[in-house]
Motif scaffolding. Structure first.
Motif, short mmCIF file in Angstrom:
data_model
loop_
_atom_site.label_atom_id
_atom_site.label_comp_id
_atom_site.label_asym_id
_atom_site.label_seq_id
_atom_site.Cartn_x
_atom_site.Cartn_y
_atom_site.Cartn_z
N PHE A 249 0.82 -1.21 0.00
CA PHE A 249 0.00 0.00 0.00
C PHE A 249 0.86 1.26 0.00
O PHE A 249 0.56 2.23 -0.69
CB PHE A 249 -0.94 0.00 1.20
N SER A 250 1.92 1.27 0.79
CA SER A 250 2.74 2.47 0.86
C SER A 250 3.46 2.74 -0.46
O SER A 250 3.68 3.89 -0.83
CB SER A 250 3.77 2.35 2.00
N GLU A 251 3.78 1.67 -1.20
CA GLU A 251 4.44 1.83 -2.50
C GLU A 251 3.43 1.96 -3.65
O GLU A 251 3.84 2.23 -4.79
CB GLU A 251 5.35 0.63 -2.78
N GLN A 252 2.14 1.75 -3.33
CA GLN A 252 1.11 1.75 -4.37
C GLN A 252 1.51 0.81 -5.51
O GLN A 252 1.45 1.13 -6.69
CB GLN A 252 0.88 3.17 -4.90
N ALA A 253 1.89 -0.40 -5.12
CA ALA A 253 2.48 -1.36 -6.04
C ALA A 253 1.49 -1.81 -7.11
O ALA A 253 0.28 -1.89 -6.89
CB ALA A 253 2.99 -2.57 -5.26
N ASP A 254 2.03 -2.14 -8.30
CA ASP A 254 1.19 -2.69 -9.36
C ASP A 254 1.12 -4.21 -9.22
O ASP A 254 1.74 -4.79 -8.32
CB ASP A 254 1.71 -2.28 -10.74
N GLU A 255 0.41 -4.87 -10.12
CA GLU A 255 0.18 -6.30 -9.99
C GLU A 255 1.47 -7.12 -10.02
O GLU A 255 1.61 -8.10 -9.29
CB GLU A 255 -0.79 -6.79 -11.08
N ASN A 256 2.41 -6.74 -10.86
CA ASN A 256 3.67 -7.49 -10.95
C ASN A 256 4.44 -7.43 -9.63
O ASN A 256 4.98 -8.43 -9.17
CB ASN A 256 4.53 -6.95 -12.09
N LYS A 257 4.48 -6.23 -9.06
CA LYS A 257 5.20 -6.07 -7.80
C LYS A 257 4.47 -6.78 -6.66
O LYS A 257 5.10 -7.38 -5.78
CB LYS A 257 5.34 -4.57 -7.47
N ILE A 258 3.15 -6.70 -6.69
CA ILE A 258 2.36 -7.40 -5.67
C ILE A 258 2.62 -8.90 -5.73
O ILE A 258 2.82 -9.56 -4.70
CB ILE A 258 0.85 -7.11 -5.86
N LYS A 259 2.65 -9.45 -6.94
CA LYS A 259 2.92 -10.88 -7.10
C LYS A 259 4.28 -11.24 -6.53
O LYS A 259 4.44 -12.26 -5.84
CB LYS A 259 2.86 -11.24 -8.60
N GLU A 260 5.27 -10.41 -6.79
CA GLU A 260 6.63 -10.64 -6.28
C GLU A 260 6.63 -10.66 -4.75
O GLU A 260 7.21 -11.55 -4.13
CB GLU A 260 7.55 -9.53 -6.81
N TYR A 261 5.98 -9.68 -4.16
CA TYR A 261 5.95 -9.59 -2.69
C TYR A 261 5.21 -10.78 -2.08
O TYR A 261 5.62 -11.32 -1.03
CB TYR A 261 5.29 -8.29 -2.24
N LEU A 262 4.12 -11.21 -2.70
CA LEU A 262 3.35 -12.32 -2.15
C LEU A 262 4.10 -13.65 -2.28
O LEU A 262 4.02 -14.50 -1.39
CB LEU A 262 1.99 -12.42 -2.85
N ASN A 263 4.82 -13.83 -3.37
CA ASN A 263 5.64 -15.04 -3.51
C ASN A 263 6.72 -15.10 -2.43
O ASN A 263 6.99 -16.17 -1.87
CB ASN A 263 6.27 -15.10 -4.90
N GLU A 264 7.32 -13.95 -2.15
CA GLU A 264 8.32 -13.88 -1.07
C GLU A 264 7.68 -14.20 0.27
O GLU A 264 8.27 -14.90 1.11
CB GLU A 264 8.94 -12.48 -1.02
N LEU A 265 6.45 -13.70 0.45
CA LEU A 265 5.73 -13.95 1.70
C LEU A 265 5.47 -15.44 1.89
O LEU A 265 5.69 -15.98 2.99
CB LEU A 265 4.41 -13.18 1.68
N VAL A 266 5.02 -16.12 0.85
CA VAL A 266 4.73 -17.55 0.94
C VAL A 266 6.00 -18.32 1.26
O VAL A 266 5.99 -19.24 2.10
CB VAL A 266 4.08 -18.05 -0.36
N THR A 267 7.09 -17.97 0.61
CA THR A 267 8.37 -18.64 0.87
C THR A 267 8.78 -18.48 2.34
O THR A 267 9.25 -19.43 2.97
CB THR A 267 9.47 -18.05 -0.03
N THR A 268 8.56 -17.30 2.88
CA THR A 268 8.91 -17.02 4.27
C THR A 268 8.02 -17.78 5.25
O THR A 268 8.49 -18.26 6.28
CB THR A 268 8.79 -15.51 4.56
N CYS A 269 6.74 -17.90 4.92
CA CYS A 269 5.75 -18.39 5.89
C CYS A 269 5.46 -19.89 5.81
O CYS A 269 4.81 -20.42 6.72
CB CYS A 269 4.45 -17.61 5.72
N LYS A 270 5.92 -20.55 4.78
CA LYS A 270 5.60 -21.97 4.63
C LYS A 270 6.02 -22.78 5.87
O LYS A 270 5.32 -23.70 6.30
CB LYS A 270 6.32 -22.56 3.41
N ARG A 271 7.15 -22.40 6.43
CA ARG A 271 7.67 -23.17 7.57
C ARG A 271 6.78 -23.09 8.81
O ARG A 271 6.82 -23.99 9.66
CB ARG A 271 9.08 -22.67 7.93
N PHE A 272 5.97 -22.04 8.90
CA PHE A 272 5.10 -21.88 10.07
C PHE A 272 4.01 -22.95 10.14
O PHE A 272 3.52 -23.26 11.23
CB PHE A 272 4.44 -20.50 10.07
N LEU A 273 3.63 -23.50 9.00
CA LEU A 273 2.52 -24.43 8.96
C LEU A 273 2.95 -25.90 8.97
O LEU A 273 2.11 -26.79 8.84
CB LEU A 273 1.64 -24.15 7.73
N LYS A 274 4.24 -26.11 9.07
CA LYS A 274 4.73 -27.49 9.08
C LYS A 274 4.37 -28.20 10.39
O LYS A 274 4.35 -27.61 11.44
CB LYS A 274 6.26 -27.50 8.92
#
Length: 418
Positions: A393-418
């Motif tokens: 939101f602060s960067e007013q990111a477009d769809e490509n950037k949003i996709k990049e950030y969300l993929n990074e988020l999933v990579t970071t968070c996968k271990r929490f659900l193991k």
């Protein structure tokens, strides 16, 4: 001699019965004290004390000690569970965290003839479950709605929201209301929305944060639907028709709305008395839908639960039933909405234009369960997601950037659900 003894026997028995009756009446009745922990303070706490007093009149053998934990509710409750000295009854919403310390209520509910679960809104009941067991009965709730400023709509010749409006309609109205020179915006939302609340927008777009078994976020948290949902908000920011709240420059969406600087604001029932007291000319409307999809709302539900280690489960259950289900108790409470259909109807909420949208949203959301309730480790995912959304939101990111950030988020968070 024997006949005389026989004649005096009835008199002796009568005297004995009178004596036993006197002993029974004069003996003090055993009083059981149960502790009830609440997060409320001030007027709401006083109302809860009054409800407890009314309960005691019906159950003179039970005394209710109401304890206000206030802002330290979770810390005090966790400490009491750790010390094996919890309150018998407590307010509850975070079932994944506390379920191990709470008493499952399924058997008590099953054997209870005076509670009709069908009179509760299904969506509200869903929030009282964890791993398919009831750990509480619902006390109050709010769904989410859009508050709209009637004066700003009228001044800009904008029609009120249509009955089944969409995000396209909201954006169109926001454009007509926005006046940059006067710092008036069509819509406002927080720079760091609560991820728990934000999932409602993803639901309305056909997605969710994780799989229904609570084990997978890949393909959910970074789905096409999630990207589209976030992009909807950043597009409004780039076009200048929406403003972020919670920044250093702008603190409160409610203050902006009261000042006539925002045409529409998404929120819960807690805003209603605030806007009414300010004597604003405003309306309340259901959330907008994504085109061709069904709108959903998150619910913020308050429940009442029993500690597994309570030594007074029978008495605690009587209080839980009364507090959650008794019509008089329900009508006394403030701060949220009745969870029983019959009481909401009796109080006129289903026809009142201020309250009706909240009940329309709870009906529309009867099959929803927040990801928070599906895996106790989703709290860790939410923490990371909050940071990611704020960045987007602060960067007013477009769809490509949003996709990049969300993929990074999933990579970071996968271990929490193991």
């Amino acid at each position: 001699m024997a006949s005389k003894e026989k004649r005096s026997l009835p008199k002796t028995l009568f005297s004995l019965l009178i004596f036993l009756l006197f002993i029974t009446i004069s003996s003090p009745q055993k009083i059981t004290t149960i502790r009830f922990a609440t997060w409320d303070t001030g007027e709401l706490f006083q109302i809860e004390q009054a409800i407890a007093k009314n309960f005691e009149k019906l159950y003179p053998n039970i005394k209710v000690q109401v304890e206000s934990y206030g802002d330290n509710f979770d810390q005090k409750l966790a400490a009491s569970f750790g010390a094996k000295n919890p309150p018998d009854v407590m307010y509850m919403w975070d079932f994944p965290t506390y379920a191990e310390s709470l008493l499952p209520l399924d058997d008590l509910i099953k054997n209870e003839k005076n509670i009709n679960l069908n009179d509760y809104y299904p969506a509200v009941l869903n929030y009282c479950k964890y791993e398919n067991k009831y750990y509480g009965l619902p006390v109050g709730f709010t769904s989410h709605v859009v508050y709209w400023n009637k004066d700003l709509f009228k001044r800009n010749n904008v029609q009120p929201p249509s009955p089944n409006w969409t995000w396209d309609e909201l954006i169109d109205k926001a454009k007509k209301i926005t006046n940059p020179s006067q710092k008036i915006y069509g819509f406002a939302f927080p720079i760091s929305p609560d991820p728990y609340d934000f999932e409602q927008f993803l639901w309305s777009n056909g997605g969710r944060y994780c799989s229904l078994d609570g084990k997978e976020i890949e393909g959910y948290l970074n789905s096409k639907e999630m990207i589209e949902t976030l992009a909807l908000f950043t597009k409004m920011l780039r076009e200048g028709i929406a403003v972020l709240t919670g920044t250093q420059q702008i603190q409160s969406g409610g203050d902006l709305f009261k000042a006539g600087k925002v045409g529409m604001l998404e929120s819960g029932i807690w805003r209603l008395p605030e806007f009414q007291e300010a004597k604003l000319n405003f309306g309340v409307h259901i959330l907008p839908a994504f085109k061709g999809k069904k709108v959903k709302s998150i619910l913020n539900v308050s429940a009442i639960s029993i500690a597994k280690d309570s030594k007074n489960i029978k008495e605690a259950w009587e209080f839980v039933k009364y507090y959650s289900y008794n019509k008089d108790a329900i009508k006394m409470r403030k701060g949220d909405l009745p969870t029983r259909k019959s009481v909401a109807s009796e109080m006129g909420f289903l026809k009142d234009p201020y309250y009706q949208p909240f009940y329309k949203m709870v009906e529309a959301s009867k099959d929803t369960v927040p990801s928070f309730n599906l895996n106790r480790n989703m709290r860790k995912v939410y923490d990371e997601l909050a940071v990611t959304i704020e960045k987007i939101f602060s960067e007013q990111a477009d769809e490509n950037k949003i996709k990049e950030y969300l993929n990074e988020l999933v990579t970071t968070c996968k271990r929490f659900l193991k």
